[in-house]
Scaffold this motif. Structure first.
Motif, PDB file in Angstrom:
ATOM      1  N   ASP A 136       4.910   8.565   2.793  1.00 22.98           N
ATOM      2  CA  ASP A 136       4.501   7.490   1.895  1.00 22.98           C
ATOM      3  C   ASP A 136       4.119   8.107   0.552  1.00 22.98           C
ATOM      4  OD1 ASP A 136       1.546   7.880   1.626  1.00 22.98           O
ATOM      5  OD2 ASP A 136       1.538   7.493   3.772  1.00 22.98           O
ATOM      6  N   LYS A 161       5.859   1.984   1.523  1.00 22.51           N
ATOM      7  CA  LYS A 161       5.488   3.370   1.233  1.00 22.51           C
ATOM      8  C   LYS A 161       4.322   3.452   0.248  1.00 22.51           C
ATOM      9  CE  LYS A 161       9.612   5.918   2.504  1.00 22.51           C
ATOM     10  NZ  LYS A 161      10.411   7.103   2.174  1.00 22.51           N
ATOM     11  N   ASP A 196       2.305   1.797   4.881  1.00 19.08           N
ATOM     12  CA  ASP A 196       2.772   1.099   6.091  1.00 19.08           C
ATOM     13  C   ASP A 196       1.653   0.981   7.127  1.00 19.08           C
ATOM     14  OD1 ASP A 196       5.227  -0.225   6.618  1.00 19.08           O
ATOM     15  OD2 ASP A 196       5.562   1.080   8.344  1.00 19.08           O
TER      16      ASP A 196
END
Length: 448
Positions: A346, A377, A381
């Motif tokens: 991410d 991202k 999440d």
């Protein structure tokens, strides 16, 4: 990520995962991802005759071998086998594989030492891993290493949207001579068109045709009520202030692209208007370094789109295509495809994993992140409370003033007013995954 950082990671909300059977993540890993793999398998099987004509009989064997590898991957996913480490195919890929295998080690750590399997691991990781494995299977071939299994779908997504493309092209011409002092309304319109262009997403439809069939401009007024958080009005002033602060400086807009097809065309129109109106001087657009999430833009998709417009029989579309080629040549438009965009990390991890990309984004006056995957991202999440502030959910990712333009296609969202999530759920329990609602969420913090 070191041990201390991994421990800190456990203090944040848990990442979405298919281990929770009442979630969209579970439905995705159980049903949607195997369907996508099946479609890729069918594409390779159908392509084998054409492959033989282009590359000889060895390409037929390539198709069969790729199908075999992907069938194995599909079985491993459906039977919840452990996710396996990647093996570098070339020296060039070695760094990429180190990143992937390092992430797998972190996933095992988060799973308390147990093997990371498809249904037990983080959904974002599993989904990214599937696309990376598809490309590994293709890159292992002899003659088909550059084959894009989603290419035809992406090209059709634009060709089947040409009526909407023409309407938007005319709208762009109508505003071609808007000046910075009175351009905010038109700029906001192009931002909103770019936002709703994100509804066309082949990965969500599992590869089913998903083009723009209706007028992209007429419904904008009615669609505003579907933008649950709308910071659009903050974007134009940020760029205007950048111009005022240093008139000698080139004002820069970055767009982190999402889908090819009609959505890419809306992004290009936004970029074109911003330059024509003197709002910005340069636009940097970021594509994916490999075929990704079915419909994400690659370099080949980007150039094919402009070439197709340039060669179109419609004079306006042809003129646009030629103009956009000139923008690329003059560097008014700059395009790049950093490999970080196709890792499972991410964006809060960008500064550590790819500091060069973080530094590059920090040169921007405004970064627009398009679409659902970028949003996932951006906020890790994770199963955040829906009312948590957007800036907080970014977990320190602040290279430059930035804004997410996202139609909601996954069951996570942040920054909502109290009670709104519950109200929407009472009307439609699936409201977060249909693409009917959107957010335009801005964070002006920089380099914190």
């Amino acid at each position: 990520m070191n041990i201390a950082e991994m421990m800190a990671d456990t203090t944040l909300p848990e990442r979405l995962s298919a281990k929770f059977t009442d979630t969209f993540a579970y439905q995705t890993v159980k049903d949607r991802l195997p369907i996508i793999l099946t479609k890729v398998i069918n594409t390779l099987y159908t392509f084998r005759k054409q492959a033989a004509q282009k590359h000889g009989e060895e390409a037929v064997q390539d198709c069969k071998t790729i199908v075999s590898r992907l069938s194995k991957l599909k079985n491993e996913m459906q039977t919840d086998k452990p996710v396996l480490p990647l093996t570098p195919l070339t020296d060039i890929e070695e760094h990429d594989v180190v990143i992937w295998n390092g992430y797998l080690e972190e996933e095992v750590f988060r799973n308390k030492g147990e093997p990371a399997s498809f249904f037990q691991s983080a959904w974002l990781y599993v989904e990214c891993y599937m696309y990376r494995k598809i490309m590994e299977a293709i890159h292992l071939s002899t003659a088909l290493q550059s084959f894009d299994p989603f290419g035809e779908q992406k090209r059709n997504a634009l060709l089947q949207s040409l009526q909407a493309v023409t309407l938007l092209s005319n709208y762009l011409e109508e505003h071609a001579h808007d000046k910075p002092d009175n351009a905010q309304q038109a700029f906001d319109q192009f931002v909103q068109i770019s936002l709703w262009g994100n509804k066309c997403d082949l990965s969500i439809s599992a590869g089913v045709e998903n083009s723009q069939k209706i007028d992209p401009i007429g419904p904008l007024q009615n669609l505003q009520s579907h933008i649950l958080v709308n910071d659009m009005h903050k974007l134009f002033p940020i760029l205007r202030e950048a111009r005022a602060k240093d008139p000698a400086k080139k004002v820069r807009l970055d767009i982190i692209l999402d889908n090819a097809g009609f959505e890419l065309f809306t992004d290009l129109c936004l970029a074109e208007f911003a330059i024509r109106a003197g709002i910005v001087d340069v636009v940097h657009m970021h594509y994916k370094a490999m075929p990704w999430f079915v419909s994400d833009v690659t370099y080949q998709d980007f150039m094919w789109t402009i070439d197709t417009l340039q060669n179109h029989r419609d004079n306006l579309l042809s003129s646009l295509g030629k103009s956009w080629h000139r923008r690329l040549s003059s560097k008014q438009w700059d395009i790049s495809g950093h490999k970080f965009w196709t890792t499972p990390h991410d964006y809060s991890e960008m500064k550590q994993v790819s500091p060069d990309l973080y530094e590059e984004l920090s040169r921007s006056d405004l970064v627009l992140f398009k679409g659902d995957l970028n949003y996932r991202k951006l906020i890790g999440d994770r199963s955040w409370e829906h009312t948590i502030p957007y800036a907080e959910a970014l977990c320190g990712f602040h290279p430059a003033p930035q804004c997410a333009l996202r139609t909601s296609k996954a069951d996570l969202i942040v920054g909502l007013p109290e009670g709104l999530s519950e109200e929407l759920t009472s009307k439609d329990k699936d409201w977060m995954v249909t693409g009917e609602y959107a957010v335009v969420q801005y964070c002006g913090m920089r380099n914190l």
